[in-house]
Design a protein around this motif. Structure first.
Motif, short mmCIF file in Angstrom:
data_model
loop_
_atom_site.label_atom_id
_atom_site.label_comp_id
_atom_site.label_asym_id
_atom_site.label_seq_id
_atom_site.Cartn_x
_atom_site.Cartn_y
_atom_site.Cartn_z
N ASN A 138 -3.61 139.02 13.79
CA ASN A 138 -3.26 140.35 14.27
C ASN A 138 -4.40 140.96 15.09
O ASN A 138 -4.57 142.17 15.13
N VAL A 139 -5.19 140.12 15.76
CA VAL A 139 -6.29 140.60 16.60
C VAL A 139 -5.71 141.09 17.92
O VAL A 139 -4.91 140.41 18.56
N THR A 140 -6.13 142.28 18.34
CA THR A 140 -5.65 142.87 19.59
C THR A 140 -6.83 143.43 20.39
O THR A 140 -7.89 143.70 19.85
N ARG A 141 -6.59 143.61 21.67
CA ARG A 141 -7.57 144.25 22.55
C ARG A 141 -7.45 145.75 22.39
O ARG A 141 -6.36 146.28 22.29
N GLN A 142 -8.57 146.44 22.40
CA GLN A 142 -8.57 147.90 22.24
C GLN A 142 -9.35 148.49 23.41
O GLN A 142 -10.46 148.05 23.71
N THR A 143 -8.78 149.51 24.06
CA THR A 143 -9.47 150.13 25.20
C THR A 143 -10.00 151.52 24.87
O THR A 143 -10.59 152.17 25.71
N SER A 144 -9.80 151.98 23.64
CA SER A 144 -10.35 153.26 23.22
C SER A 144 -10.45 153.26 21.70
O SER A 144 -9.86 152.43 21.03
N GLY A 145 -11.22 154.20 21.17
CA GLY A 145 -11.34 154.34 19.73
C GLY A 145 -12.27 153.35 19.07
O GLY A 145 -12.36 153.30 17.85
N VAL A 179 -21.92 152.80 39.44
CA VAL A 179 -22.68 152.06 38.43
C VAL A 179 -22.63 150.58 38.78
O VAL A 179 -21.75 150.11 39.49
N ILE A 180 -23.60 149.83 38.28
CA ILE A 180 -23.62 148.38 38.48
C ILE A 180 -22.52 147.77 37.62
O ILE A 180 -22.34 148.15 36.46
N ALA A 181 -21.79 146.81 38.17
CA ALA A 181 -20.68 146.20 37.45
C ALA A 181 -21.18 145.42 36.24
O ALA A 181 -22.04 144.56 36.34
N ALA A 182 -20.66 145.78 35.09
CA ALA A 182 -20.91 145.09 33.81
C ALA A 182 -19.71 145.45 32.94
O ALA A 182 -19.11 146.51 33.12
N TYR A 183 -19.35 144.60 32.01
CA TYR A 183 -18.09 144.79 31.31
C TYR A 183 -18.24 144.71 29.79
O TYR A 183 -19.14 144.06 29.27
N GLY A 184 -17.31 145.36 29.11
CA GLY A 184 -17.20 145.27 27.67
C GLY A 184 -15.73 145.14 27.29
O GLY A 184 -14.89 145.90 27.78
N ILE A 185 -15.40 144.17 26.47
CA ILE A 185 -14.05 143.98 25.96
C ILE A 185 -14.12 144.13 24.44
O ILE A 185 -14.94 143.48 23.79
N PHE A 186 -13.29 145.01 23.89
CA PHE A 186 -13.33 145.31 22.46
C PHE A 186 -12.07 144.79 21.78
O PHE A 186 -10.96 144.98 22.28
N LEU A 187 -12.26 144.12 20.66
CA LEU A 187 -11.16 143.54 19.89
C LEU A 187 -11.18 144.13 18.48
O LEU A 187 -12.25 144.42 17.94
N THR A 188 -9.99 144.29 17.91
CA THR A 188 -9.89 144.82 16.55
C THR A 188 -8.77 144.12 15.81
O THR A 188 -7.96 143.42 16.40
N ASP A 189 -8.74 144.32 14.51
CA ASP A 189 -7.64 143.84 13.69
C ASP A 189 -7.36 144.88 12.62
O ASP A 189 -8.14 145.80 12.42
N SER A 190 -6.22 144.76 11.98
CA SER A 190 -5.91 145.64 10.85
C SER A 190 -5.92 144.78 9.60
O SER A 190 -5.50 143.63 9.62
#
Length: 197
Positions: free
Chosen positions: A100-107, A156-167
Motif C-alpha cells: 500500500n505504498v503511494t506517492r505523496q505530494t503534500s503532508g 531555483v536550481i533544479a533538484a527533486y524530492g519524491i515522497f512515499l508513504t504507507d498506511s
C-alpha cells in the motif's frame, strides 16, 4: 510439569508475543517502504544514464492504475513528447510500488531535517527530468534548463524530492523519500519519527 507451571509458561509467552508483534509488523512495513524508495531511486538513476547515452532529456513520471487507482507506477517517459502527458506504456522502464505504498505530494514530514544543502522541488511541481549531462533539469519549450522558476517567480536550481508513504495497522504511517541533488546524486531517506536518516 504441573498445570501451574504450564500456565505460567503460556502466560509469559503471550506477554512476549504481545510486546514483540507490533515491532515485527512495523519492521516489515519499513522494509517494504525502503524497498519502494530503492526501486524509485534505481529508476531515477536509469533515467540519468539513459539521458546521457541518448543525448537527450528524460522525465520520470508517476501514475496510478488498477481498480480504484490503487497501484502507483513510476516510469521513464520514452514517448516523443517526453513531458509525462503520454499515457504509460508497458514498453517504458517502470517500477511498481508494492503493498500500500503511494506517492505523496503534500503532508510529508519537514525536509529541514535532511542534510541536503539544496531545496528539492516536490515532484508534483514538475516531474524529475535528467538532461543529456545527467543532471536534473526543468523543461520549458523543449529546453532542459538546470534552473526552475515556480509560480512564485523565484528561480531555483533544479533538484527533486519524491515522497512515499504507507498506511499501517493501528492508523500509523511510515515515510521514505528519494532526493536528486543539483549534481544528479540520487539518495534515499527514511523518516524515523523525528528526523530523516
Amino acid at each position: 510439569m504441573s498445570m501451574v507451571e504450564l500456565v505460567i509458561v503460556v502466560a509469559v509467552t503471550m506477554v512476549l508475543a504481545a510486546i514483540l508483534l507490533p515491532n515485527i509488523i512495523n519492521t516489515t512495513y519499513n522494509i517494504r517502504l525502503r524497498s519502494a524508495a530503492n526501486d524509485v531511486s534505481g529508476l531515477l538513476q536509469q533515467a540519468h544514464f539513459r539521458a546521457i547515452r541518448d543525448n537527450t532529456y528524460y522525465p520520470v513520471c508517476s501514475t496510478t492504475i488498477g481498480s480504484n487507482n490503487r497501484t502507483t507506477l513510476f516510469f521513464i517517459d520514452m514517448s516523443a513528447t517526453r513531458n509525462c502527458s503520454a499515457s504509460w506504456s508497458n514498453t517504458y522502464p517502470t517500477v511498481q510500488l508494492g503493498g500500500n505504498v503511494t506517492r505523496q505530494t503534500s503532508g510529508y514530514p519537514a525536509i529541514t531535517s535532511m542534510s541536503l544543502g539544496f531545496t528539492p522541488l516536490v515532484a508534483s511541481a514538475s516531474p524529475p527530468y535528467f538532461s543529456s549531462r545527467g543532471t536534473p533539469c526543468s523543461v520549458n519549450n523543449n529546453l532542459c534548463l538546470n534552473v526552475y522558476t515556480p509560480p512564485s517567480g523565484t528561480t531555483v536550481i533544479a533538484a527533486y524530492g519524491i515522497f512515499l508513504t504507507d498506511s499501517r495497522p493501528g492508523g500509523g504511517s511510515g515515510w521514505s523519500a528519494v532526493t536528486v541533488s543539483p549534481a544528479g546524486r540520487v539518495r534515499t531517506w527514511m523518516w524515523d519519527g523525528s528526523k530523516w536518516e
